[in-house]
Design a protein around this motif. Structure first.
Motif, short mmCIF file in Angstrom:
data_model
loop_
_atom_site.label_atom_id
_atom_site.label_comp_id
_atom_site.label_asym_id
_atom_site.label_seq_id
_atom_site.Cartn_x
_atom_site.Cartn_y
_atom_site.Cartn_z
N VAL A 1 10.41 -3.51 1.09
CA VAL A 1 11.18 -2.88 2.14
C VAL A 1 11.64 -1.49 1.74
CG1 VAL A 1 13.42 -3.83 1.41
CG2 VAL A 1 13.00 -3.34 3.83
N ALA A 2 11.78 -1.23 0.44
CA ALA A 2 12.12 0.10 -0.07
C ALA A 2 11.29 0.34 -1.33
CB ALA A 2 13.61 0.21 -0.38
N GLN A 3 10.92 1.59 -1.56
CA GLN A 3 10.13 1.91 -2.75
C GLN A 3 10.66 3.17 -3.42
OE1 GLN A 3 5.97 1.67 -3.15
NE2 GLN A 3 5.65 0.24 -1.45
N SER A 4 10.37 3.26 -4.70
CA SER A 4 10.79 4.44 -5.46
C SER A 4 9.86 5.61 -5.15
CB SER A 4 10.76 4.15 -6.95
OG SER A 4 9.41 3.97 -7.39
N LEU A 5 10.33 6.79 -5.50
CA LEU A 5 9.52 7.99 -5.32
C LEU A 5 8.21 7.86 -6.09
CD1 LEU A 5 9.36 10.86 -4.16
CD2 LEU A 5 10.61 11.67 -6.17
N ARG A 6 8.27 7.34 -7.30
CA ARG A 6 7.06 7.16 -8.09
C ARG A 6 6.11 6.15 -7.43
NH1 ARG A 6 7.53 4.71 -14.07
NH2 ARG A 6 8.15 2.93 -12.79
N GLY A 7 6.68 5.08 -6.87
CA GLY A 7 5.85 4.08 -6.19
C GLY A 7 5.13 4.65 -4.98
N PHE A 8 5.86 5.47 -4.20
CA PHE A 8 5.23 6.11 -3.05
C PHE A 8 4.09 7.02 -3.49
CE2 PHE A 8 9.04 5.20 -0.40
CZ PHE A 8 8.39 4.82 0.76
N ARG B 1 7.02 -0.97 9.99
CA ARG B 1 5.60 -1.23 9.72
C ARG B 1 4.85 -0.04 9.16
NH1 ARG B 1 3.75 -3.45 15.39
NH2 ARG B 1 5.17 -1.73 15.98
N LEU B 2 5.44 1.15 9.18
CA LEU B 2 4.75 2.32 8.67
C LEU B 2 4.96 2.52 7.17
CD1 LEU B 2 5.25 4.91 11.56
CD2 LEU B 2 3.36 3.34 11.15
N ARG B 3 5.71 1.63 6.52
CA ARG B 3 5.89 1.73 5.08
C ARG B 3 4.59 1.31 4.38
NH1 ARG B 3 8.27 -3.30 6.47
NH2 ARG B 3 7.89 -5.01 4.99
N PRO B 4 4.41 1.69 3.10
CA PRO B 4 3.22 1.27 2.36
C PRO B 4 3.02 -0.24 2.41
CG PRO B 4 4.37 2.95 1.13
CD PRO B 4 5.25 2.61 2.32
N GLU B 5 1.80 -0.66 2.72
CA GLU B 5 1.40 -2.07 2.85
C GLU B 5 1.99 -2.73 4.10
OE1 GLU B 5 -0.89 -2.87 1.04
OE2 GLU B 5 -0.68 -2.03 -0.96
N GLY B 6 2.65 -1.97 4.96
CA GLY B 6 3.17 -2.53 6.20
C GLY B 6 4.10 -3.70 5.98
N ARG B 7 3.92 -4.76 6.77
CA ARG B 7 4.80 -5.92 6.68
C ARG B 7 4.76 -6.58 5.30
NH1 ARG B 7 2.75 -6.80 12.06
NH2 ARG B 7 4.41 -6.68 13.62
N PRO C 1 -0.06 16.86 -1.08
CA PRO C 1 -1.49 16.78 -1.44
C PRO C 1 -2.22 15.66 -0.70
CG PRO C 1 -0.15 17.08 -3.39
CD PRO C 1 0.81 16.83 -2.27
N PHE C 2 -1.55 14.54 -0.45
CA PHE C 2 -2.16 13.44 0.31
C PHE C 2 -2.48 13.89 1.73
CE2 PHE C 2 -1.22 9.68 3.11
CZ PHE C 2 -2.43 9.02 2.88
N LEU C 3 -1.59 14.71 2.31
CA LEU C 3 -1.80 15.17 3.68
C LEU C 3 -2.84 16.29 3.76
CD1 LEU C 3 1.87 15.28 5.04
CD2 LEU C 3 0.06 13.69 5.69
N PHE C 4 -2.67 17.31 2.93
CA PHE C 4 -3.45 18.52 3.10
C PHE C 4 -4.33 18.89 1.91
CE2 PHE C 4 0.54 19.09 5.57
CZ PHE C 4 -0.02 19.04 6.83
N GLY C 5 -4.22 18.13 0.82
CA GLY C 5 -4.98 18.48 -0.38
C GLY C 5 -6.36 17.89 -0.44
N ARG C 6 -6.69 17.01 0.49
CA ARG C 6 -8.02 16.40 0.52
C ARG C 6 -8.65 16.67 1.88
NH1 ARG C 6 -6.48 10.06 0.07
NH2 ARG C 6 -5.28 10.86 -1.71
N PRO C 7 -9.96 16.65 1.95
CA PRO C 7 -10.61 16.97 3.23
C PRO C 7 -10.29 15.94 4.31
CG PRO C 7 -12.17 17.01 1.39
CD PRO C 7 -10.92 16.40 0.87
N GLU D 1 2.23 6.96 -6.16
CA GLU D 1 1.09 6.19 -6.65
C GLU D 1 0.33 5.56 -5.50
OE1 GLU D 1 -1.56 4.52 -9.42
OE2 GLU D 1 -0.16 6.20 -9.50
N TYR D 2 1.07 5.01 -4.55
CA TYR D 2 0.41 4.35 -3.42
C TYR D 2 -0.43 5.35 -2.63
CZ TYR D 2 -0.36 2.13 1.06
OH TYR D 2 -0.96 1.65 2.19
N TYR D 3 0.15 6.47 -2.24
CA TYR D 3 -0.60 7.41 -1.40
C TYR D 3 -1.74 8.06 -2.18
CZ TYR D 3 3.00 6.90 2.15
OH TYR D 3 3.85 6.39 3.10
#
Length: 538
Positions: free
Chosen positions: A313-320, A303-309, A358-364, A322-324
């Motif tokens: 079930v698997a995503q590409s590096l580029r997809g991840f 459930r912790l994957r992008p969009e949850g359920r 950057p998603f984790l630490f690049g934004r306030p 873009e999502y985050y």
């Protein structure tokens, strides 16, 4: 021989009155002396065994009395004796190795799950009772080597998957017994459970990749490609990602592949990369979670994957990426703090962690984000309250594990951009980093650290009973007392063990909740902000 007579008379005297039986068993904490006597008679039903067992009985009863539940321990011991092919040999071994007798008593009195493992696999007792095996934790290399030897002669994938389930049971038994006998710290137990899961997830991935490639006529991966170069990685989040796994945890996984472009082979019938890696992700999940007569390897939470359920079930590096970048939410920032690759292409996983930094630490992580964390906790509080577990749930209740995690993760995301030392995955390591950075005082650090270790210890003792995902202290006083005895508490003249456990639980959770409330009121975060600014000016 004690004040009540010679307990060996239970097996050697021609006939005893019920009162005499009760008097002989009185010092050993049996709730039902009559049934305990029946169990002893069943243990000694073989005349050749009775004399040897009688010689052993004083020490056996002493060890049983040290267990959380002597009645349960004796019942499991009787079943174990019936399961073994050489009961006389077992009694001789117990006589020669008293520590092995305590091992059985503690395990059987604390955990029906561990008792069932040994009843099902009696030879494992001799392995476990070897001091060289029991006295140290099992490293990754030892587990991998044993697993490979066990799987080597097994031809079918079904039998090899059952092999994973069997090896997990044996290793869990080893970890659980060491934990019960206090042969290791709580932190070591969490680390050992994590190492075991990593080995098994990697092997499940290898089997899934092997079988899927065979089905599609693709060449097998080389040993090196299995850990670098396959283009597919399994990321762990949650407690597996943090290296702090529970005794009966789900594993929270996310599946990542390098590219979604092209097909897996140069032919029209070959699957696209999207299709292949989605099938591989589903197969890894199935291999871990499917239940057979041998049980399962791990329950899997995706459930912790992008969009949850609702997400792929698997995503590409580029997809991840873009999502985050466009839709990632606050709770996903919290989750990704503990992400790390545990199987498959590890360098790909490391690349992923670099891309999402950057998603984790690049934004306030501003006041709105802090308020969102508090809202998430309030939602959990309402759900726990509906179940009447606000004061009993060691994970989600008031002052529980989740409050420590949210507190730590909020500090990490608020200040991790300017303080790289805060970017650690494990909760205890993060608490140490916060103390080192003077964002937590010495007393707060001590209180939170001690509470976290205590609560995780309680959680494991709840879960090892039946290998079930339990997070709440029992409602009944008798069950709370049994939990306390598993934790090493002892009954005292003016207070039983359960009361002592509840007292300590209340002390720890009140301290955690006090600090949690002070942080999410905003005042503590402002103090930490001033500390960081002063440090930067120096």
């Amino acid at each position: 021989m004690g004040a009540h007579g010679d307990v060996r008379d239970l097996l050697l005297a021609p006939e005893l009155e019920p009162g005499e039986v009760s008097a002989l068993l009185a010092p050993y904490r049996f709730k039902d002396p009559t049934e305990a006597d029946r169990e002893l008679q069943r243990l000694a039903s073989d005349p050749t065994l009775r004399q040897r067992l009688a010689e052993l009985l004083p020490e056996l009863l002493r060890c049983l009395s040290l267990s959380a539940d002597p009645d349960q321990a004796l019942g499991h011991l009787e079943r174990f004796m019936r399961a073994t092919l050489g009961p006389l040999q077992l009694v001789s071994e117990l006589a020669e190795r008293p520590h092995a007798m305590e091992l059985l008593a503690r395990a059987f009195g604390a955990s029906t799950f561990m008792a069932q493992i040994l009843v099902r696999n009696p030879p494992w007792f001799h392995w476990l009772a070897d001091p060289q095996v029991l006295e140290r934790s099992r490293g990754r290399g030892a587990i991998e080597a044993d697993l490979d030897r066990f799987l080597a002669p097994l031809a079918s994938v079904e039998r090899r998957l059952d092999g994973l389930r069997i090896v997990r049971r044996r290793e869990i038994l080893h970890i659980g017994v060491r934990d019960l006998l206090r042969m290791c710290a709580v932190e070591e137990t969490l680390g050992s459970l994590t190492v075991l899961a990593e080995v098994l997830v990697q092997k499940a991935y290898e089997l899934a990749e092997e079988t899927l490639r065979e089905e599609h006529g693709l060449p097998p991966l080389t040993p090196g490609q299995r850990t670098a170069g396959s283009g597919f990685t399994v990321l762990a989040l949650g407690k597996l990602g943090a290296g702090e796994l529970n005794f009966s945890s789900d594993v929270e996984l996310v599946y990542l592949y390098a590219s979604d472009r092209g097909r897996m082979a140069r032919r029209a019938s070959a699957p696209t990369r999207d299709e292949y890696y989605a099938a591989l992700a589903r197969r890894v999940t199935s291999y871990l979670a499917e239940t057979t007569a041998e049980g399962s390897v791990y329950r899997v939470d995706l459930r912790l994957r992008p969009e949850g359920r609702m997400g792929a079930v698997a995503q590409s590096l580029r997809g991840f990426e873009e999502y985050y970048r466009t839709r990632g939410r606050t709770w996903e920032r919290l989750a990704l703090l503990r992400a790390r690759p545990v199987a498959g292409d590890r360098p790909l996983g490391v690349r992923f962690l670099g891309r999402v930094r950057p998603f984790l630490f690049g934004r306030p992580f501003d006041a709105a984000a802090v308020a969102e964390v508090r809202r998430l906790k309030e939602e959990t509080d309402r759900e726990v309250a509906k179940k009447g577990e606000t004061e009993r749930n060691v994970k989600l209740g008031t002052g529980g594990i989740r409050e420590i995690e949210f507190l730590v993760q909020t500090f990490q995301l608020r200040f991790g951009r300017r303080r790289p030392g805060l970017r650690v995955r494990d909760t205890l390591g993060a608490l140490d980093a916060l103390r080192h950075g003077r964002m937590l005082g010495e007393e707060e650090h001590r209180d939170l650290r001690q509470a976290y270790v205590f609560l995780r210890d309680v959680e494991n003792k709840l879960q090892m009973v039946a290998d079930a995902q339990v997070h709440s202290l029992p409602a009944s006083a008798d069950e709370i007392r049994l939990c306390a005895l598993r934790l090493g508490y002892r009954d005292e003249r003016d207070r039983d063990a359960g009361e002592a456990l509840l007292r300590d639980h209340r002390t720890h959770t009140e301290a955690v909740h006090r600090i949690f409330t002070s942080v999410f009121s905003g005042e503590r975060l402002e103090e930490a902000e001033k500390t960081v600014r002063r440090h930067r000016k120096r």
